[in-house]
Design a protein around this motif. Structure first.
Motif, PDB file in Angstrom:
ATOM      1  N   UNK A 259       0.615  -1.210  -0.099  1.00  0.00           N
ATOM      2  CA  UNK A 259      -0.026   0.043  -0.085  1.00  0.00           C
ATOM      3  C   UNK A 259       0.912   1.348  -0.086  1.00  0.00           C
ATOM      4  N   UNK A 260       2.010   1.152   0.690  1.00  0.00           N
ATOM      5  CA  UNK A 260       2.764   2.324   0.847  1.00  0.00           C
ATOM      6  C   UNK A 260       3.459   2.397  -0.572  1.00  0.00           C
ATOM      7  N   UNK A 261       4.012   1.437  -1.291  1.00  0.00           N
ATOM      8  CA  UNK A 261       4.672   1.625  -2.625  1.00  0.00           C
ATOM      9  C   UNK A 261       3.515   2.272  -3.433  1.00  0.00           C
ATOM     10  N   UNK A 262       2.454   1.558  -3.434  1.00  0.00           N
ATOM     11  CA  UNK A 262       1.309   2.143  -4.416  1.00  0.00           C
ATOM     12  C   UNK A 262       1.130   3.596  -4.329  1.00  0.00           C
ATOM     13  N   UNK A 263       1.438   4.069  -2.960  1.00  0.00           N
ATOM     14  CA  UNK A 263       0.968   5.610  -2.830  1.00  0.00           C
ATOM     15  C   UNK A 263       2.050   6.697  -3.160  1.00  0.00           C
ATOM     16  N   UNK A 264       3.174   5.980  -3.621  1.00  0.00           N
ATOM     17  CA  UNK A 264       4.286   6.895  -4.191  1.00  0.00           C
ATOM     18  C   UNK A 264       3.924   7.346  -5.656  1.00  0.00           C
ATOM     19  N   UNK A 265       4.273   8.351  -5.863  1.00  0.00           N
ATOM     20  CA  UNK A 265       4.711   8.617  -7.445  1.00  0.00           C
ATOM     21  C   UNK A 265       6.070   8.374  -7.955  1.00  0.00           C
ATOM     22  N   UNK A 266       5.978   8.173  -9.387  1.00  0.00           N
ATOM     23  CA  UNK A 266       7.365   7.401  -9.920  1.00  0.00           C
ATOM     24  C   UNK A 266       8.352   8.472  -9.457  1.00  0.00           C
ATOM     25  N   UNK A 267       8.288   9.636  -9.413  1.00  0.00           N
ATOM     26  CA  UNK A 267       9.433  10.446  -8.990  1.00  0.00           C
ATOM     27  C   UNK A 267       9.972  10.010  -7.501  1.00  0.00           C
ATOM     28  N   UNK A 268       8.853   9.825  -6.569  1.00  0.00           N
ATOM     29  CA  UNK A 268       9.300   9.618  -5.215  1.00  0.00           C
ATOM     30  C   UNK A 268       9.921   8.063  -5.135  1.00  0.00           C
ATOM     31  N   UNK A 269       9.341   7.148  -5.826  1.00  0.00           N
ATOM     32  CA  UNK A 269       9.775   6.055  -5.914  1.00  0.00           C
ATOM     33  C   UNK A 269      11.166   5.736  -6.380  1.00  0.00           C
ATOM     34  N   UNK A 270      11.700   6.717  -7.203  1.00  0.00           N
ATOM     35  CA  UNK A 270      13.110   6.746  -7.899  1.00  0.00           C
ATOM     36  C   UNK A 270      13.919   7.175  -6.596  1.00  0.00           C
ATOM     37  N   UNK A 271      13.452   8.194  -6.028  1.00  0.00           N
ATOM     38  CA  UNK A 271      14.350   8.644  -4.668  1.00  0.00           C
ATOM     39  C   UNK A 271      14.376   7.772  -3.674  1.00  0.00           C
ATOM     40  N   UNK A 272      13.298   7.198  -3.469  1.00  0.00           N
ATOM     41  CA  UNK A 272      13.321   5.898  -2.318  1.00  0.00           C
ATOM     42  C   UNK A 272      13.963   4.933  -2.738  1.00  0.00           C
ATOM     43  N   UNK A 273      13.976   4.441  -3.997  1.00  0.00           N
ATOM     44  CA  UNK A 273      14.803   3.364  -4.315  1.00  0.00           C
ATOM     45  C   UNK A 273      16.276   3.663  -4.322  1.00  0.00           C
ATOM     46  N   UNK A 274      16.820   4.942  -4.817  1.00  0.00           N
ATOM     47  CA  UNK A 274      18.142   5.179  -4.721  1.00  0.00           C
ATOM     48  C   UNK A 274      18.543   5.324  -3.170  1.00  0.00           C
ATOM     49  N   UNK A 275      17.851   5.744  -2.363  1.00  0.00           N
ATOM     50  CA  UNK A 275      18.220   5.769  -0.953  1.00  0.00           C
ATOM     51  C   UNK A 275      18.306   4.516  -0.330  1.00  0.00           C
ATOM     52  N   UNK A 276      17.322   3.661  -0.585  1.00  0.00           N
ATOM     53  CA  UNK A 276      17.469   2.280   0.069  1.00  0.00           C
ATOM     54  C   UNK A 276      18.515   1.592  -0.596  1.00  0.00           C
ATOM     55  N   UNK A 277      18.851   1.659  -1.982  1.00  0.00           N
ATOM     56  CA  UNK A 277      19.847   0.921  -2.544  1.00  0.00           C
ATOM     57  C   UNK A 277      21.296   1.304  -1.720  1.00  0.00           C
ATOM     58  N   UNK A 278      21.473   2.690  -1.653  1.00  0.00           N
ATOM     59  CA  UNK A 278      22.717   2.959  -1.140  1.00  0.00           C
ATOM     60  C   UNK A 278      22.720   2.685   0.243  1.00  0.00           C
ATOM     61  N   UNK A 279      21.466   2.633   1.011  1.00  0.00           N
ATOM     62  CA  UNK A 279      21.731   2.529   2.645  1.00  0.00           C
ATOM     63  C   UNK A 279      22.123   0.982   2.627  1.00  0.00           C
ATOM     64  N   UNK A 280      21.266   0.154   1.872  1.00  0.00           N
ATOM     65  CA  UNK A 280      21.678  -1.235   1.833  1.00  0.00           C
ATOM     66  C   UNK A 280      23.246  -1.539   1.752  1.00  0.00           C
ATOM     67  N   UNK A 281      23.831  -0.734   0.803  1.00  0.00           N
ATOM     68  CA  UNK A 281      25.342  -0.879   0.395  1.00  0.00           C
ATOM     69  C   UNK A 281      26.125  -0.353   1.867  1.00  0.00           C
ATOM     70  N   UNK A 282      25.533   0.631   2.305  1.00  0.00           N
ATOM     71  CA  UNK A 282      26.300   1.256   3.431  1.00  0.00           C
ATOM     72  C   UNK A 282      26.377   0.330   4.703  1.00  0.00           C
ATOM     73  N   UNK A 283      25.218  -0.497   4.789  1.00  0.00           N
ATOM     74  CA  UNK A 283      24.893  -1.436   6.023  1.00  0.00           C
ATOM     75  C   UNK A 283      25.665  -2.686   5.709  1.00  0.00           C
ATOM     76  N   UNK A 284      25.620  -3.043   4.199  1.00  0.00           N
ATOM     77  CA  UNK A 284      26.091  -4.243   3.895  1.00  0.00           C
ATOM     78  C   UNK A 284      27.705  -4.406   4.140  1.00  0.00           C
ATOM     79  N   UNK A 285      28.262  -3.083   4.002  1.00  0.00           N
ATOM     80  CA  UNK A 285      29.869  -2.919   4.568  1.00  0.00           C
ATOM     81  C   UNK A 285      30.167  -3.550   5.639  1.00  0.00           C
ATOM     82  N   UNK A 286      29.260  -3.679   6.731  1.00  0.00           N
ATOM     83  CA  UNK A 286      29.827  -4.445   7.911  1.00  0.00           C
ATOM     84  C   UNK A 286      29.622  -5.607   7.961  1.00  0.00           C
TER      85      UNK A 286
END
Length: 154
Positions: free
Chosen positions: A126-153
């Protein structure tokens, strides 16, 4: 500041908190508590739940499962025995090497685990469906980079 504090400690002390980083910290903290809570609800140990999650992704030999769980082969065998007794997994001949067995998740095991996960999946969809395409692009970029940062541990 004491003289025994190094540059890492000083950097953390000077860190500029933000609502986004605070929300991410809460998400990571909550995520860390999900596995044990799900295991309790499913009346499994945390390791049994982890084993079930692994074999839901793909059938595994007992040795592979032991390696993924970080336990001995004997301990993995006991875990599999308990999951078999509950009807969550079964041992089947390995698809490419008949001398080996594969631990396979049963439909009942998958349904049990998915039943516990459904409230989260519904809320996230439901949360994903509520996002615009532009918001989804920003969220995806943030989560991908956050995953990389956490994964360095790891």
């Amino acid at each position: 500041m004491s003289s025994d504090e190094g540059p890492q400690t000083r950097w953390v002390q000077d860190w500029q908190r933000s609502e986004v980083l605070d929300a991410l910290r809460r998400l990571l903290s909550t995520s860390g508590r999900v596995g044990p809570a799900m295991a309790r609800r499913a009346e499994l140990t945390h390791t049994e739940l982890s084993a079930l999650e692994h074999v839901m992704e793909e059938p595994l030999g007992p040795t592979e499962l032991a390696q993924r769980l970080g336990v001995t082969s004997a301990a993995a065998s006991g875990i599999v025995d308990r999951l078999v007794a509950r009807g969550h997994v079964e041992r089947q001949p390995h698809p490419t090497d008949r001398r080996r067995t594969a631990v396979v998740c049963t439909a009942g095991g998958r349904e049990e685990l998915m039943g516990h996960l459904m409230p989260m999946f519904v809320g996230l969809a439901a949360l994903d469906a509520s996002l615009t395409e532009e918001e989804r692009t920003v969220v995806l970029r943030f989560l991908t980079e956050a995953d990389r940062a956490v994964g360095r541990l790891l």
